[in-house]
Design a protein around this motif. Structure first.
Motif, PDB file in Angstrom:
ATOM      1  N   VAL A   1       0.714  -1.234   0.283  1.00  0.00           N
ATOM      2  CA  VAL A   1       0.008  -0.030  -0.068  1.00  0.00           C
ATOM      3  C   VAL A   1       0.717   1.156  -0.203  1.00  0.00           C
ATOM      4  CG1 VAL A   1      -1.637   1.215   1.382  1.00  0.00           C
ATOM      5  CG2 VAL A   1      -2.126  -1.096   1.053  1.00  0.00           C
ATOM      6  N   ILE A   2       1.904   1.254   0.768  1.00  0.00           N
ATOM      7  CA  ILE A   2       2.748   2.414   0.896  1.00  0.00           C
ATOM      8  C   ILE A   2       3.558   2.604  -0.599  1.00  0.00           C
ATOM      9  CG2 ILE A   2       4.947   3.179   1.840  1.00  0.00           C
ATOM     10  CD1 ILE A   2       4.033   2.270   4.435  1.00  0.00           C
ATOM     11  N   PHE A   3       4.023   1.614  -0.940  1.00  0.00           N
ATOM     12  CA  PHE A   3       4.542   1.500  -2.305  1.00  0.00           C
ATOM     13  C   PHE A   3       3.614   2.199  -3.496  1.00  0.00           C
ATOM     14  CE2 PHE A   3       6.368  -0.525  -6.006  1.00  0.00           C
ATOM     15  CZ  PHE A   3       8.079  -0.011  -6.080  1.00  0.00           C
TER      16      PHE A   3
ATOM     17  N   GLY B   1       1.557   9.126  -6.185  1.00  0.00           N
ATOM     18  CA  GLY B   1       2.096  10.411  -5.944  1.00  0.00           C
ATOM     19  C   GLY B   1       3.153  11.085  -7.042  1.00  0.00           C
ATOM     20  N   ILE B   2       4.092  10.140  -7.493  1.00  0.00           N
ATOM     21  CA  ILE B   2       5.003  10.437  -8.420  1.00  0.00           C
ATOM     22  C   ILE B   2       4.250  10.671  -9.663  1.00  0.00           C
ATOM     23  CG2 ILE B   2       7.104   9.679 -10.013  1.00  0.00           C
ATOM     24  CD1 ILE B   2       7.983   8.010  -7.273  1.00  0.00           C
ATOM     25  N   LEU B   3       3.197   9.913 -10.106  1.00  0.00           N
ATOM     26  CA  LEU B   3       2.395   9.949 -11.435  1.00  0.00           C
ATOM     27  C   LEU B   3       1.665  11.230 -11.327  1.00  0.00           C
ATOM     28  CD1 LEU B   3       1.232   6.415 -12.094  1.00  0.00           C
ATOM     29  CD2 LEU B   3       2.689   7.903 -13.234  1.00  0.00           C
TER      30      LEU B   3
ATOM     31  N   ILE C   1       8.445   3.663 -14.549  1.00  0.00           N
ATOM     32  CA  ILE C   1       8.593   3.015 -13.300  1.00  0.00           C
ATOM     33  C   ILE C   1       7.467   3.265 -12.578  1.00  0.00           C
ATOM     34  CG2 ILE C   1       9.897   2.488 -11.340  1.00  0.00           C
ATOM     35  CD1 ILE C   1      12.818   3.078 -13.209  1.00  0.00           C
ATOM     36  N   ALA C   2       7.085   4.287 -12.025  1.00  0.00           N
ATOM     37  CA  ALA C   2       5.936   4.528 -11.255  1.00  0.00           C
ATOM     38  C   ALA C   2       4.541   4.042 -11.834  1.00  0.00           C
ATOM     39  CB  ALA C   2       5.775   6.164 -11.139  1.00  0.00           C
TER      40      ALA C   2
ATOM     41  N   VAL D   1       4.598   1.277 -13.866  1.00  0.00           N
ATOM     42  CA  VAL D   1       4.412   0.167 -13.798  1.00  0.00           C
ATOM     43  C   VAL D   1       4.314  -0.525 -12.395  1.00  0.00           C
ATOM     44  CG1 VAL D   1       6.044  -2.090 -14.196  1.00  0.00           C
ATOM     45  CG2 VAL D   1       5.826  -0.388 -15.956  1.00  0.00           C
ATOM     46  N   SER D   2       5.118   0.063 -11.446  1.00  0.00           N
ATOM     47  CA  SER D   2       5.055  -0.285 -10.311  1.00  0.00           C
ATOM     48  C   SER D   2       3.536   0.117  -9.492  1.00  0.00           C
ATOM     49  CB  SER D   2       5.971   0.491  -9.435  1.00  0.00           C
ATOM     50  OG  SER D   2       5.925   1.795  -9.299  1.00  0.00           O
ATOM     51  N   SER D   3       2.750   0.974  -9.937  1.00  0.00           N
ATOM     52  CA  SER D   3       1.426   1.155  -9.405  1.00  0.00           C
ATOM     53  C   SER D   3       0.626   0.010  -9.973  1.00  0.00           C
ATOM     54  CB  SER D   3       0.844   2.405 -10.087  1.00  0.00           C
ATOM     55  OG  SER D   3       1.639   3.721  -9.564  1.00  0.00           O
ATOM     56  N   LEU D   4       0.521  -0.516 -11.294  1.00  0.00           N
ATOM     57  CA  LEU D   4       0.186  -1.487 -11.716  1.00  0.00           C
ATOM     58  C   LEU D   4       0.108  -2.695 -10.892  1.00  0.00           C
ATOM     59  CD1 LEU D   4       0.014  -0.665 -15.516  1.00  0.00           C
ATOM     60  CD2 LEU D   4      -1.905  -0.281 -13.958  1.00  0.00           C
TER      61      LEU D   4
END
Length: 174
Positions: A9-11, A17-19, A149-150, A152-155
């Motif tokens: 969840v934190i990740f 936030g970055i997106l 990266i943001a 892909v990491s969100s997905l």
């Protein structure tokens, strides 16, 4: 399992936030103090590449009243607007991406230029565009890589959270 869920969840929140930082629209021209001589009107991009490229639609009566007060001896029908000064056009390759926006500035000439257009010296605009699509900021591979990266990491985080919640749901059923 609870620590993994909290970490995911934190990740996810950091990735979102970055997106958001790159894709939330932001003001292009900074606000400056206005005087009593300054006006604010909404302009729209007109078609074509020659002559005045902005028109006044909704604020046409407002501009006409201001012109009649300021220049009572002239009969001016404002339609085309020429803008000079602090414009957001240097920020995007194609200014049509900005669409219509409000300009704040002073009338220089009521019927100068082509098409007897009103010339306004713009102090600042309300035009907004997201940070990722601006052309005046140097885009490096790092920024594009950060966004990728943001994303892909969100997905992936969303997918992992779905799996965790589905696995938890199966345990409660048994």
């Amino acid at each position: 399992m609870k620590k993994v869920r909290i970490f995911v969840v934190i990740f996810l929140l950091i990735s979102i936030g970055i997106l958001a930082f790159y894709f939330i629209p932001m003001r292009i021209t900074p606000r400056v103090p206005l005087t009593s001589e300054d006006i604010s009107i909404k302009v729209e991009r007109a078609g074509g590449n020659t002559g005045p490229v902005f028109i006044v639609d909704k604020d046409k009566t407002k501009l006409k009243n201001i012109l009649q007060e300021k220049y009572p001896d002239k009969d001016i029908e404002p339609y085309y607007i020429e803008l000079t000064g602090n414009l957001p056009n240097g920020v995007v390759i194609d200014p049509s991406f900005l669409g219509s926006y409000v300009v704040h500035g002073t009338i220089i000439s009521p019927d100068g230029g082509e098409e007897k257009s009103t010339i306004i010296d713009v102090k600042y605009t309300d035009a907004k565009i997201s940070r990722f699509f601006r052309d005046d900021l140097p885009k490096s591979e790092h920024e594009i890589l950060n966004v990728l990266i943001a994303l892909v990491s969100s997905l992936v985080s969303i997918f992992i959270l779905i799996i965790i919640f589905l696995a938890r749901g199966r345990k409660t059923i048994k």
